[in-house]
Design a protein around this motif. Structure first.
Motif, PDB file in Angstrom:
ATOM      1  N   ASN A  91      -3.959 -36.698 -27.033  1.00  0.00           N
ATOM      2  CA  ASN A  91      -3.227 -37.797 -26.413  1.00  0.00           C
ATOM      3  C   ASN A  91      -4.242 -38.737 -25.770  1.00  0.00           C
ATOM      4  N   TYR A  92      -4.145 -40.025 -26.089  1.00  0.00           N
ATOM      5  CA  TYR A  92      -5.174 -40.970 -25.666  1.00  0.00           C
ATOM      6  C   TYR A  92      -4.763 -41.812 -24.466  1.00  0.00           C
ATOM      7  N   ASP A  93      -3.765 -41.342 -23.731  1.00  0.00           N
ATOM      8  CA  ASP A  93      -3.366 -42.046 -22.515  1.00  0.00           C
ATOM      9  C   ASP A  93      -4.438 -41.833 -21.451  1.00  0.00           C
ATOM     10  N   LEU A  94      -5.091 -42.922 -21.001  1.00  0.00           N
ATOM     11  CA  LEU A  94      -6.218 -42.820 -20.088  1.00  0.00           C
ATOM     12  C   LEU A  94      -5.812 -42.275 -18.726  1.00  0.00           C
ATOM     13  N   SER A  95      -4.673 -42.719 -18.195  1.00  0.00           N
ATOM     14  CA  SER A  95      -4.238 -42.235 -16.883  1.00  0.00           C
ATOM     15  C   SER A  95      -3.946 -40.735 -16.916  1.00  0.00           C
ATOM     16  N   MET A  96      -3.420 -40.253 -18.038  1.00  0.00           N
ATOM     17  CA  MET A  96      -3.156 -38.824 -18.171  1.00  0.00           C
ATOM     18  C   MET A  96      -4.466 -38.048 -18.171  1.00  0.00           C
ATOM     19  N   ARG A  97      -5.475 -38.558 -18.878  1.00  0.00           N
ATOM     20  CA  ARG A  97      -6.763 -37.858 -18.956  1.00  0.00           C
ATOM     21  C   ARG A  97      -7.456 -37.786 -17.588  1.00  0.00           C
ATOM     22  N   LYS A  98      -7.200 -38.775 -16.752  1.00  0.00           N
ATOM     23  CA  LYS A  98      -7.755 -38.735 -15.404  1.00  0.00           C
ATOM     24  C   LYS A  98      -6.977 -37.757 -14.512  1.00  0.00           C
ATOM     25  N   PHE A  99      -5.724 -37.573 -14.867  1.00  0.00           N
ATOM     26  CA  PHE A  99      -4.835 -36.758 -14.040  1.00  0.00           C
ATOM     27  C   PHE A  99      -5.004 -35.267 -14.301  1.00  0.00           C
ATOM     28  N   ILE A 100      -5.285 -34.899 -15.549  1.00  0.00           N
ATOM     29  CA  ILE A 100      -5.381 -33.495 -15.938  1.00  0.00           C
ATOM     30  C   ILE A 100      -6.418 -32.726 -15.114  1.00  0.00           C
ATOM     31  N   PRO A 101      -7.646 -33.263 -14.897  1.00  0.00           N
ATOM     32  CA  PRO A 101      -8.618 -32.493 -14.085  1.00  0.00           C
ATOM     33  C   PRO A 101      -8.116 -32.175 -12.683  1.00  0.00           C
ATOM     34  N   TYR A 102      -7.367 -33.091 -12.065  1.00  0.00           N
ATOM     35  CA  TYR A 102      -6.815 -32.817 -10.730  1.00  0.00           C
ATOM     36  C   TYR A 102      -5.795 -31.681 -10.792  1.00  0.00           C
ATOM     37  N   MET A 103      -4.986 -31.661 -11.850  1.00  0.00           N
ATOM     38  CA  MET A 103      -4.012 -30.592 -12.005  1.00  0.00           C
ATOM     39  C   MET A 103      -4.710 -29.246 -12.192  1.00  0.00           C
ATOM     40  N   MET A 104      -5.793 -29.257 -12.973  1.00  0.00           N
ATOM     41  CA  MET A 104      -6.540 -28.024 -13.186  1.00  0.00           C
ATOM     42  C   MET A 104      -7.189 -27.547 -11.893  1.00  0.00           C
ATOM     43  N   ALA A 105      -7.733 -28.489 -11.130  1.00  0.00           N
ATOM     44  CA  ALA A 105      -8.372 -28.118  -9.866  1.00  0.00           C
ATOM     45  C   ALA A 105      -7.350 -27.535  -8.886  1.00  0.00           C
ATOM     46  N   ARG A 106      -6.173 -28.137  -8.846  1.00  0.00           N
ATOM     47  CA  ARG A 106      -5.131 -27.631  -7.946  1.00  0.00           C
ATOM     48  C   ARG A 106      -4.653 -26.256  -8.387  1.00  0.00           C
ATOM     49  N   ALA A 107      -4.599 -26.038  -9.698  1.00  0.00           N
ATOM     50  CA  ALA A 107      -4.155 -24.744 -10.206  1.00  0.00           C
ATOM     51  C   ALA A 107      -5.171 -23.642  -9.927  1.00  0.00           C
ATOM     52  N   GLN A 108      -6.430 -24.020  -9.690  1.00  0.00           N
ATOM     53  CA  GLN A 108      -7.472 -23.022  -9.438  1.00  0.00           C
ATOM     54  C   GLN A 108      -7.505 -22.555  -7.988  1.00  0.00           C
ATOM     55  N   LYS A 109      -6.660 -23.130  -7.135  1.00  0.00           N
ATOM     56  CA  LYS A 109      -6.610 -22.688  -5.750  1.00  0.00           C
ATOM     57  C   LYS A 109      -6.193 -21.225  -5.700  1.00  0.00           C
ATOM     58  N   PRO A 110      -6.983 -20.370  -5.022  1.00  0.00           N
ATOM     59  CA  PRO A 110      -6.650 -18.933  -4.982  1.00  0.00           C
ATOM     60  C   PRO A 110      -5.269 -18.699  -4.363  1.00  0.00           C
ATOM     61  N   VAL A 111      -4.496 -17.866  -5.008  1.00  0.00           N
ATOM     62  CA  VAL A 111      -3.164 -17.515  -4.533  1.00  0.00           C
ATOM     63  C   VAL A 111      -3.069 -15.996  -4.465  1.00  0.00           C
ATOM     64  N   ALA A 112      -2.581 -15.495  -3.343  1.00  0.00           N
ATOM     65  CA  ALA A 112      -2.454 -14.047  -3.190  1.00  0.00           C
ATOM     66  C   ALA A 112      -1.410 -13.742  -2.127  1.00  0.00           C
ATOM     67  N   MET A 113      -0.833 -12.555  -2.222  1.00  0.00           N
ATOM     68  CA  MET A 113       0.077 -12.054  -1.197  1.00  0.00           C
ATOM     69  C   MET A 113      -0.752 -11.304  -0.165  1.00  0.00           C
ATOM     70  N   LYS A 114      -0.655 -11.748   1.095  1.00  0.00           N
ATOM     71  CA  LYS A 114      -1.459 -11.128   2.148  1.00  0.00           C
ATOM     72  C   LYS A 114      -0.566 -10.475   3.191  1.00  0.00           C
ATOM     73  N   ALA A 115      -1.039  -9.371   3.712  1.00  0.00           N
ATOM     74  CA  ALA A 115      -0.358  -8.669   4.791  1.00  0.00           C
ATOM     75  C   ALA A 115      -1.002  -9.047   6.105  1.00  0.00           C
ATOM     76  N   LEU A 116      -0.183  -9.566   7.016  1.00  0.00           N
ATOM     77  CA  LEU A 116      -0.657  -9.999   8.334  1.00  0.00           C
ATOM     78  C   LEU A 116      -1.747 -11.055   8.235  1.00  0.00           C
TER      79      LEU A 116
END
Length: 352
Positions: free
Chosen positions: A300-325
């Motif tokens: 897909n050659y939409d330029l705004s989408m190509r700029k947006f994808i890296p931000y989505m990937m970076a946000r998805a890489q945020k560590p997520v875990a269930m923590k006790a206390l």
């Protein structure tokens, strides 16, 4: 036309019954009855927790109901994913219910069958308690005399029923909440993947909806952690201590007791199950970035989408875990370390 996906109380009916009978279902209309039950009952840990955490658990339940209503409107290509998660959630809930029933019924059925056999076939019947209890204010063996025996026996049946209902209800609800968060993460990745088939404003609209869905999922995970963090911390401390005592009693020459052995298995399962579902959440979130990268953005050659994808990937890489206390991260490595900690405590006790 009948809807395939219903609200929580329809989709997970057994879990709803357990929570309702245990008065831990987050329903503001029953607050006064739960307050009364908390004051009257000595076994109110779950009711106290759910009452204190009613706001986040109610929000989680409302979001689950909202999502399942919307799942009926999804394209057919999305529904196998939803069906798979519903099936897996029911499977783990039913397995947990079966384990709790097996462990607690071992004590109840053993005592009941032995009492019946003693009454029918023994000239001098010997009474058996569900749980061995000594009355501190009376002479040894007084608990087997009438009316102490009958009162204690009925009271222990009540305790077994309370623990069965609350363990199956509370832990089953936790399984449903965490697996729903996993489902939303995978749906988000599929939304992004399918959005690549569009261009222009429609592409940006679909990506925006996917991002909003992703943000709501992170809020859901935060609410899950807020709702269950204290309970998970309590489970960790209690299970570690119980495992230490189990090892000591089993390995120090005491006679084999299948009731005690079943209790040991239940103790291990009580730390294994939350670690398993938390590990599932962690792995799904870790894989989200890879799934976004493989969504087909290069075609897909939409330029705004190509700029947006890296931000989505970076946000998805945020560590997520269930923590006790807020301190102890629940994952499979915690299960292994808990077993090691319990054995270390046993070794210390043994060497004293």
């Amino acid at each position: 036309m009948e809807k395939e996906f219903g609200p929580f109380h329809v989709t997970y009916r057994l879990n709803m019954y357990s929570m309702s009978y245990g008065m831990i279902y987050p329903n503001p209309a029953t607050n006064k009855w739960r307050l009364l039950a908390i004051r009257k009952s000595k076994f109110n840990n779950w009711m106290c927790l759910l009452y204190h955490k009613e706001e986040p658990t109610s929000q989680i339940l409302a979001l689950i109901n909202k999502d399942y209503a919307s799942f009926n409107q999804l394209p057919e290509s999305y529904k196998p994913l939803v069906r798979g998660y519903v099936k897996n959630t029911r499977f783990y809930q039913n397995i947990w219910i079966a384990c709790v029933l097996m462990i607690l019924s071992t004590f109840v059925l053993t005592a009941s069958v032995m009492n019946i056999c003693e009454t029918l076939f023994s000239s001098e019947p010997k009474r058996h308690m569900i749980y061995d209890v000594r009355l501190p204010i009376d002479r040894p063996g007084a608990q087997f005399e009438t009316p102490y025996f009958e009162i204690l026996y009925i009271y222990m049946l009540y305790i077994a029923a309370v623990y069965t209902i609350n363990f199956t209800g509370y832990d089953g609800f936790m399984i449903a909440c965490v697996y729903h968060a996993c489902l939303r993460i995978e749906l988000f990745c599929k939304y992004v993947h399918d959005a690549m088939d569009y261009e222009g404003d429609e592409l940006r609209k679909r990506l925006g909806e996917a991002v909003n869905h992703h943000c709501e999922t992170f809020k859901l995970i935060e609410k899950c952690e807020s709702s269950f963090n204290f309970y998970l911390g309590l489970v960790y401390v209690v299970v570690t201590t119980e495992l230490c005592l189990c090892l000591y009693l089993v390995m120090e020459g005491f006679e084999f007791d299948y009731k005690f052995s079943s209790f040991s298995i239940g103790t291990i399962l009580h730390i294994y199950v939350p670690c398993l579902v938390a590990e599932k959440l962690k792995s799904v979130c870790e894989n989200a970035s890879d799934l976004i990268y493989c969504c087909g953005w290069e075609n897909n050659y939409d330029l705004s989408m190509r700029k947006f994808i890296p931000y989505m990937m970076a946000r998805a890489q945020k560590p997520v875990a269930m923590k006790a206390l807020g301190l102890i991260t629940f994952e499979m490595s915690l299960f292994a370390s808990t077993m090691k900690t319990a054995y270390s405590m046993y070794t210390i006790i043994k060497t004293q």
